[in-house]
Scaffold this active site. Sequence first.
Site, PDB file in Angstrom:
ATOM      1  N   ASN A 121       0.842  -1.056   0.077  1.00 53.39           N
ATOM      2  CA  ASN A 121      -0.055   0.095   0.078  1.00 53.39           C
ATOM      3  C   ASN A 121       0.913   1.324  -0.087  1.00 53.39           C
ATOM      4  OD1 ASN A 121      -2.069  -1.914   0.113  1.00 53.39           O
ATOM      5  ND2 ASN A 121      -2.649  -1.469   2.206  1.00 53.39           N
ATOM      6  N   LYS A 130      -6.740  18.641 -51.472  1.00 52.31           N
ATOM      7  CA  LYS A 130      -6.961  19.072 -49.954  1.00 52.31           C
ATOM      8  C   LYS A 130      -5.649  18.708 -49.069  1.00 52.31           C
ATOM      9  CE  LYS A 130     -10.462  17.620 -47.832  1.00 52.31           C
ATOM     10  NZ  LYS A 130     -11.705  18.178 -47.042  1.00 52.31           N
ATOM     11  N   GLU A 138      -7.126  18.533 -35.560  1.00 54.47           N
ATOM     12  CA  GLU A 138      -8.554  17.809 -35.239  1.00 54.47           C
ATOM     13  C   GLU A 138      -8.231  16.841 -34.066  1.00 54.47           C
ATOM     14  OE1 GLU A 138     -10.927  17.844 -38.998  1.00 54.47           O
ATOM     15  OE2 GLU A 138      -8.829  17.173 -39.347  1.00 54.47           O
ATOM     16  N   HIS A 187     -18.477  36.073 -30.080  1.00 56.20           N
ATOM     17  CA  HIS A 187     -19.501  35.509 -30.988  1.00 56.20           C
ATOM     18  C   HIS A 187     -19.077  34.975 -32.366  1.00 56.20           C
ATOM     19  CE1 HIS A 187     -22.253  37.373 -27.919  1.00 56.20           C
ATOM     20  NE2 HIS A 187     -21.255  38.495 -28.132  1.00 56.20           N
ATOM     21  N   LYS A 246      -3.982   4.053 -12.207  1.00 58.24           N
ATOM     22  CA  LYS A 246      -2.963   4.026 -13.236  1.00 58.24           C
ATOM     23  C   LYS A 246      -3.253   4.316 -14.744  1.00 58.24           C
ATOM     24  CE  LYS A 246      -0.690   1.539  -9.688  1.00 58.24           C
ATOM     25  NZ  LYS A 246      -2.121   1.350  -9.016  1.00 58.24           N
ATOM     26  N   TYR A 261      -6.855   2.114   2.169  1.00 59.52           N
ATOM     27  CA  TYR A 261      -6.769   1.636   0.488  1.00 59.52           C
ATOM     28  C   TYR A 261      -7.829   0.519   0.138  1.00 59.52           C
ATOM     29  CZ  TYR A 261      -4.872  -0.865  -3.230  1.00 59.52           C
ATOM     30  OH  TYR A 261      -4.836  -1.400  -4.705  1.00 59.52           O
ATOM     31  N   GLN A 293      -6.380   0.709  -7.564  1.00 56.34           N
ATOM     32  CA  GLN A 293      -5.522   0.059  -8.704  1.00 56.34           C
ATOM     33  C   GLN A 293      -6.034   0.873 -10.067  1.00 56.34           C
ATOM     34  OE1 GLN A 293      -3.960  -3.752  -8.606  1.00 56.34           O
ATOM     35  NE2 GLN A 293      -5.422  -4.343 -10.199  1.00 56.34           N
ATOM     36  N   SER A 352      -5.776  13.818 -48.755  1.00 58.58           N
ATOM     37  CA  SER A 352      -7.019  13.197 -49.139  1.00 58.58           C
ATOM     38  C   SER A 352      -6.651  12.142 -50.091  1.00 58.58           C
ATOM     39  CB  SER A 352      -8.161  14.018 -49.312  1.00 58.58           C
ATOM     40  OG  SER A 352      -9.073  12.906 -50.134  1.00 58.58           O
ATOM     41  N   ASN A 391      -5.198  18.638 -45.044  1.00 56.82           N
ATOM     42  CA  ASN A 391      -6.219  18.474 -43.865  1.00 56.82           C
ATOM     43  C   ASN A 391      -5.452  18.804 -42.759  1.00 56.82           C
ATOM     44  OD1 ASN A 391      -8.547  18.112 -45.448  1.00 56.82           O
ATOM     45  ND2 ASN A 391      -8.154  15.917 -45.394  1.00 56.82           N
TER      46      ASN A 391
HETATM   47  N1  ARG Z   1      -1.343  -3.417  -7.424  1.00 49.35           N
HETATM   48  C1  ARG Z   1      -1.739  -2.743  -6.344  1.00 49.35           C
HETATM   49  C2  ARG Z   1      -2.528  -1.325  -6.976  1.00 49.35           C
HETATM   50  O1  ARG Z   1      -2.094  -0.863  -7.846  1.00 49.35           O
HETATM   51  C3  ARG Z   1      -0.922  -2.571  -5.293  1.00 49.35           C
HETATM   52  C4  ARG Z   1      -1.259  -2.550  -3.820  1.00 49.35           C
HETATM   53  C5  ARG Z   1      -1.948  -3.641  -3.691  1.00 49.35           C
HETATM   54  N2  ARG Z   1      -2.336  -3.692  -2.102  1.00 49.35           N
HETATM   55  C6  ARG Z   1      -2.925  -4.424  -1.704  1.00 49.35           C
HETATM   56  N3  ARG Z   1      -3.181  -4.454  -0.453  1.00 49.35           N
HETATM   57  N4  ARG Z   1      -3.720  -5.405  -2.313  1.00 49.35           N
HETATM   58  O2  ARG Z   1      -3.279  -0.772  -6.156  1.00 49.35           O
END
Ligand code: ARG
Length: 461
Positions: free
Chosen positions: A111, A284, A291, A157, A326, A318, A323, A278, A286
């Site tokens: 954690n 063209k 975009e 506007h 990420k 936690y 998780q 194009s 573009n």
């Molecule tokens: N892979 C977990 C995450 O990204 C790591 C932490 C996991 N901790 C646990 N007590 N399961 O959050």
Amino acid sequence: RGNQMWGGRFASGPAAIMQAINASISFDRKLHAEDIRGSIAHSEMLAEKGILTKADQKKIAKGLKTILAEIEGGAFAFSEKLEDIHMNVEARLAELIGPTAGRLHTARSRNDQVAVDFRLWVKNECLRVAEALKGLIAVFLRRAEEHAATVMPGFTHMQAAQPVTFGHHCMAYVEMFSRDLSRVRDAIERMDESPLGAAALAGTGFPIDRHMTAKALGFREPTRNSLDSVSDRDFALEFLSLSAICGTHLSRLAEEIVIWSTPQFGFIRLSDSFSTGSSIMPQKKNPDAAELVRAKTGRINGHLVALLTVMKGLPLTYSKDMQEDKEAVFDAAETLDLMLAAMTGMVGDMTVDQVAMKRAAGAGFSTATDLADWLVRTLGMPFREAHHVTGRAVALAEEKKVGLEKLALADLQELHPGITQDVFSVLSVQNSVKSRVSYGGTAPSEVRKQIRAWKKRLAKL
Ligand code: ARG
């Protein structure tokens, strides 16, 4: 067989689907360098405090460095069975150095481990974004300098409002991206605390030195509350929100580039390196990159809302929900890096058509306000009355299908007998912008002042 890291109390291993939903290794392997760096710092502190022998620490650090080289050389076999980057590294360390590997996790939990790894990663990404923003700001300053006196229409506007200069318009983006940069700096300031040593959630009974690991990892200081340390993802949310705001700025710019590069506007031409053709229409060119910058902003906004939503229902501390932080951050970071680079390239080498801009600047009676101001200044007319007289002048010009500056003096004098030949001096777009000398106004002299001030500031940003 049960999990080798936590399988002690388990009779059988997880179902395949359990493993599939639980594993994060496919994406958190991105944290490998931070994970190993954190582990080495942790082991050094354990040895310093006599919790780990110096000999064991040496073995552990050597093993971890071997693993880093294996991962970077593409020789590391990541395993989904081992869930995440932390356990993949630890299992490999056990293969390399034997049971000593098991001593590394003393006074630590995944954690606080994931919290410190992820902070290191986000902090580093913030530094990358800051550099990219400085590059983009520098490009805008250069374009602003080239075009401090290039007249273009200013819009409200999306209707022609008053003439401005392209340099002034560029400097508006300098202001916006500088605010983004200051948001990045602020966020770094707040996230610059190490959660390592919070352990699972309550701290630890081992005599650890959290100031030592904080320092070794380049953090200003350790976090102050162990519960908060493992449950906080504000740093990720701040990164996503500053990215979303920066993305919004990039997207507005992208939208302007799309409009400006149409043949109908023709204000700019993108370089061949930053446009596409194009497959069916040979004529063209573009603005795909613009975009895509506009579109990718939506992705970042989505990631921000996704993580806010993940976090909003979580009790301390936690939960595995976290998780999910990420992929949101990794994708937003990759997306923002790309958007910033593409925009810097596009703005840097687009061609500005000064003739087209100037022609458009005069359309739509854009100097009407200058006429009204002249009536106020020269004849002492109240502005409301001047507004009315000017409105009639515009109606007359519209009827005759000419610009204000092409009206005959006699026609203008019919609207008000006090009007003299001198009025025509304020009706040109150049004189209009030249007159806007209030602080922060569009007069080339003012724009140049701002450019000089920003160039000095940029060195310190
Ligand atoms: N892979 C977990 C995450 O990204 C790591 C932490 C996991 N901790 C646990 N007590 N399961 O959050």
